[in-house]
Write an enzyme that holds these catalytic residues in place. Structure first.
Site, PDB file in Angstrom:
ATOM      1  CB  CYS A  81      19.345  20.634  33.881  1.00 35.99           C
ATOM      2  SG  CYS A  81      19.235  20.184  35.180  1.00 35.99           S
ATOM      3  CG  HIS A 189      19.594  17.294  30.621  1.00 35.16           C
ATOM      4  ND1 HIS A 189      20.694  18.223  30.466  1.00 35.16           N
ATOM      5  CD2 HIS A 189      19.600  17.407  31.809  1.00 35.16           C
ATOM      6  CE1 HIS A 189      20.989  18.533  32.188  1.00 35.16           C
ATOM      7  NE2 HIS A 189      20.594  17.635  32.041  1.00 35.16           N
ATOM      8  CD  GLU A 191      20.619  18.678  27.111  1.00 36.45           C
ATOM      9  OE1 GLU A 191      21.390  19.317  27.988  1.00 36.45           O
ATOM     10  OE2 GLU A 191      19.856  19.299  26.862  1.00 36.45           O
ATOM     11  CG  ASP A 241      33.807  -3.322  28.588  1.00 39.28           C
ATOM     12  OD1 ASP A 241      33.055  -2.220  29.206  1.00 39.28           O
ATOM     13  OD2 ASP A 241      33.882  -4.250  28.813  1.00 39.28           O
ATOM     14  CG  ASP A 403      35.247  -3.520  37.882  1.00 38.25           C
ATOM     15  OD1 ASP A 403      33.614  -3.512  37.531  1.00 38.25           O
ATOM     16  OD2 ASP A 403      36.185  -2.712  38.227  1.00 38.25           O
TER      17      ASP A 403
END
Length: 549
Positions: A81, A189, A191, A241, A403
Site C-alpha cells: 500500500c 493489501h 494481508e 454489536d 445513527d
C-alpha cells in the site's frame, strides 16, 4: 522457517502483516535502527496513512537512506500500500515531500473525469481484480479479488513501464503492483485479502528467497488493450454489536430498534441478548466469506476505550486468524480516565490500530465535529477526531457511523432540515420526513440532520459512511432505501448500508436502487437465518459482482 525483517514505523496495518507472516510460518525480526536494514535477507515494508506522515517518520528514525540503498541494490523487498507509493518520486497528497524516488513517476489522487460514465467513490475501497501476465498474479481476476483501500494511485508512464507488474481499473487504469527482480510492491493489501492474499504473500516470499529467480513477465501494450477491465465487487459485511452482559462478560448482541434486552411476557426488560462470543463469531464469518468484519462496542461511551483491555484483546485475537478488514467503533473521542490522565481520540484510535483494527468508526463525536464545521463557516481547524486521525492514518481509516431516525412532518415548507417525500408514511399518515442524527447509541436526538452531517464529515476528511437506521433496526423489512439513496447522492465517499436486512432479496434491492457499494448485516447472520454464501449466490444470479475466496 524463513526469517524476514519487518519495518514497523507505526503504520496502521503492521499487526495484520505480522499475523499473516506468522500464519505462513515466518520468523520475524523488527527493524529498529538503520543498521538493521542491510542485514535483512527479506525486508517487508507495510504502510497505511498519509504520505507526509510516513516520510517524516522515516526521516526521524534515520531510515530513509538505508531503505533507499537496500531497494536500489535489488535486494529482496516487499512493500504494501503506502509502502509501494513511497517508492515513487512524489505524491499529490503531500506537496513538497519527496518519496524514495526508486521508481520514476508520481502518485495522484483519484479524480472524477468527464470520461467516467459512472461516478467513482473515493477512497477506492473494497475488492477489485488485477490485470497481469505474470503467473504470480494469475487467478486474481473476475472472482478471486484482492482488497484495496486508497485515495491516491500510482500513474503509469513511459519511464516506469518496466516496473509494472499489474494494472487495476477504477475510473481509469492505475498501477496496482510493481516488480523488478526481487523487489516487489503492491497497492492492495494481500494481508487483508483472505486466503487469496495469504497464498500471494507465500509466493512472493518463495520467489524472493530463491537464489535463481525467473524474470517477471511484463504487461505489454497488447495485454493492456486486450485484457478485460477489472471490476469492483459489492461488499457483504458482518457486524458484531459487542457489549458486556449483566455478568460482565463480553458478548455479541442484537438490538430491536437499538434495544438489546430480551422482553418478558409482561413487557419488562430482561437479560442482554447473547448471540455468541465475539472472536468465535468473527472467525466463523471470515470462513463463511464475509468481506469485512465490523465490531461496534455499543456501550463504550460509558467506558475508557483506550485502556479497554477486553475489547482490545478481542481485536488482537481476531486478527490472528481473520485476514479481511476489521473495523472497530465506539468511544472514539477525547476523555479523561479515572486517574485523571487525558486521552485524545487519536490515542484511542491508535490503541485500536495497534490491536489489529484497520478502520475506526466514529459516531457521537462526528456529530459534534460536523455541527462545529457548519457553525465555523464550513471550515475545520484540525482539532476534530476526524481530522486528527485521518491526518496520521489517512482518510480510509476513518468511518463515520450515522445513527438516524425519521422525524415525520406535514410538508416540506418552512423547515430548516432537509425534508423528503416518503413512501413510508408516518404514524398519522404523514408523507414527509427528515432524518435526525442521534448520539450515545441512539439515546439522544440532535437538532441536526443526516445530510448536514455527511457533507461536513466528508469535508473534514472522513473516508467512508456507515449508514444505520434506528427505524429499520431488527425489523427485517429491508434497508431504508430512501435514506441510503439520499446520502449516496450527497457524498462521493463509499457508503455502507446497515439495518433491516431480512432475506437475500434485500441485498440485491439495495445494489439495484442505490449506488451503495456495501451492505452490512448482523442478526440474520448470527441466527443463521441467511448464510453469507446464500447472499453472494443470489447476487451472482442477479449479475452483481461479488468476491469468492
Amino acid at each position: 522457517m524463513p526469517t524476514v525483517h519487518l519495518l514497523d514505523y507505526g503504520a496502521g496495518n503492521v499487526r495484520s502483516v505480522r499475523n499473516a507472516l506468522t500464519k505462513l510460518g515466518c520468523d520475524i525480526m523488527d527493524v529498529k535502527k538503520p543498521e538493521d536494514i542491510p542485514q535483512a535477507k527479506m525486508l517487508i515494508f507495510p504502510g497505511v496513512g498519509s504520505f507526509a506522515a510516513a516520510v517524516k517518520t522515516l526521516d526521524a528514525m534515520k531510515l530513509t537512506d538505508a531503505l533507499r540503498s537496500y531497494i536500489r541494490e535489488g535486494r529482496p523487498f516487499f512493500g504494501v500500500c503506502l509502502g509501494m507509493q513511497l517508492l515513487f518520486e512524489s505524491s499529490e497528497e503531500s506537496p513538497g515531500f519527496k518519496g524514495l524516488g526508486v521508481v520514476p513517476g508520481k502518485v495522484t489522487k483519484f479524480k472524477q473525469g468527464a470520461d467516467n460514465a459512472v461516478k467513482i467513490r473515493v477512497p477506492h475501497m473494497g475488492w477489485n481484480g488485477v490485470r497481469s501476465s505474470d503467473p504470480l498474479l494469475q487467478g486474481i481476476s473476475e472472482l478471486k479479488q484482492v482488497y484495496f483501500v486508497h485515495s491516491y494511485k500510482a500513474e503509469l508512464c513511459s519511464e516506469n513501464k518496466d516496473w509494472v507488474l499489474s494494472l487495476t481499473d477504477y475510473g481509469s487504469p492505475f498501477i496496482s503492483a510493481i516488480r523488478k527482480g526481487k523487489v516487489f510492491a503492491m497497492q492492495f493489501h494481500p494481508e487483508k485479502s483472505g486466503k487469496t492474499g495469504l497464498e500471494l504473500i507465500g509466493k512472493v516470499l518463495q520467489t524472493c528467497l530463491t537464489e535463481s529467480v525467473q524474470p517477471p513477465l511484463k504487461l505489454g501494450n497488447a495485454d493492456r488493450k486486450n485484457q478485460v477491465a477489472t471490476k469492483m465487487c459489492n461488499r457483504i459485511i458482518a457486524c458484531l454489536d459487542v457489549r458486556s452482559n449483566d455478568d460482565g462478560d463480553l458478548v455479541v448482541t442484537k438490538g430491536d430498534c437499538y434495544d438489546v434486552r430480551e422482553k418478558s411476557a409482561d413487557g419488562k426488560k430482561g437479560q442482554v441478548r447473547n448471540l455468541g462470543k465475539p472472536v468465535a463469531l468473527a472467525e466463523r464469518y471470515y470462513n463463511e466469506g464475509a468481506d469485512e468484519i465490523t465490531f461496534l462496542n455499543i456501550t463504550s461511551f460509558r467506558e475508557m476505550p483506550a485502556t479497554d483491555a477486553p475489547m482490545l484483546k478481542v481485536l488482537e485475537e481476531t486478527s490472528k486468524n481473520v485476514f479481511v478488514p476489521l473495523t472497530i467503533g465506539g468511544g472514539i473521542r477525547n476523555y479523561t480516565d479515572k486517574t485523571g490522565k487525558k486521552w485524545s481520540a487519536l490515542d484511542v484510535a491508535s490503541a485500536y490500530f495497534r490491536a489489529g483494527a484497520d478502520k475506526v468508526s466514529i459516531g457521537s463525536d462526528s456529530v459534534k465535529a460536523a455541527m462545529k464545521w457548519w457553525k465555523d463557516g464550513k471550515k475545520g481547524d484540525g482539532s476534530s477526531s476526524i481530522e486528527r486521525i485521518s491526518h496520521v492514518y489517512g482518510a480510509q481509516a476513518v468511518v463515520i457511523s450515522v445513527d438516524p431516525k425519521r422525524v415525520y412532518v406535514d410538508g416540506k415548507e418552512n423547515h430548516k432540515h432537509t425534508v423528503i417525500e416518503t413512501k413510508k408514511f408516518g404514524p398519522n399518515g404523514e408523507k414527509h420526513c427528515w432524518f435526525q442524527c442521534t448520539t450515545a447509541g441512539g439515546r439522544r436526538g440532535a437538532d441536526f440532520d443526516v445530510p448536514a452531517l455527511v457533507v461536513a464529515c466528508e469535508a473534514l476528511g472522513a473516508g467512508e459512511i456507515l449508514l444505520n437506521s434506528i427505524d429499520c433496526d431488527g425489523q427485517q423489512q429491508g434497508y431504508d432505501i430512501e435514506l441510503v439513496d439520499l446520502v449516496c447522492k450527497l457524498v462521493t465517499l463509499p457508503v455502507i448500508a446497515s439495518s433491516g436486512a431480512g432475506n437475500v432479496q434485500h441485498f440485491s434491492e439495495l445494489f439495484e436502487k442505490t449506488t451503495s457499494q456495501a451492505a452490512l448485516a448482523s442478526g440474520i447472520f448470527h441466527r443463521k437465518q441467511v448464510a453469507i454464501s446464500s447472499v453472494k449466490e443470489h447476487l451472482v444470479e442477479k449479475s452483481h459482482a461479488v468476491r469468492i475466496d
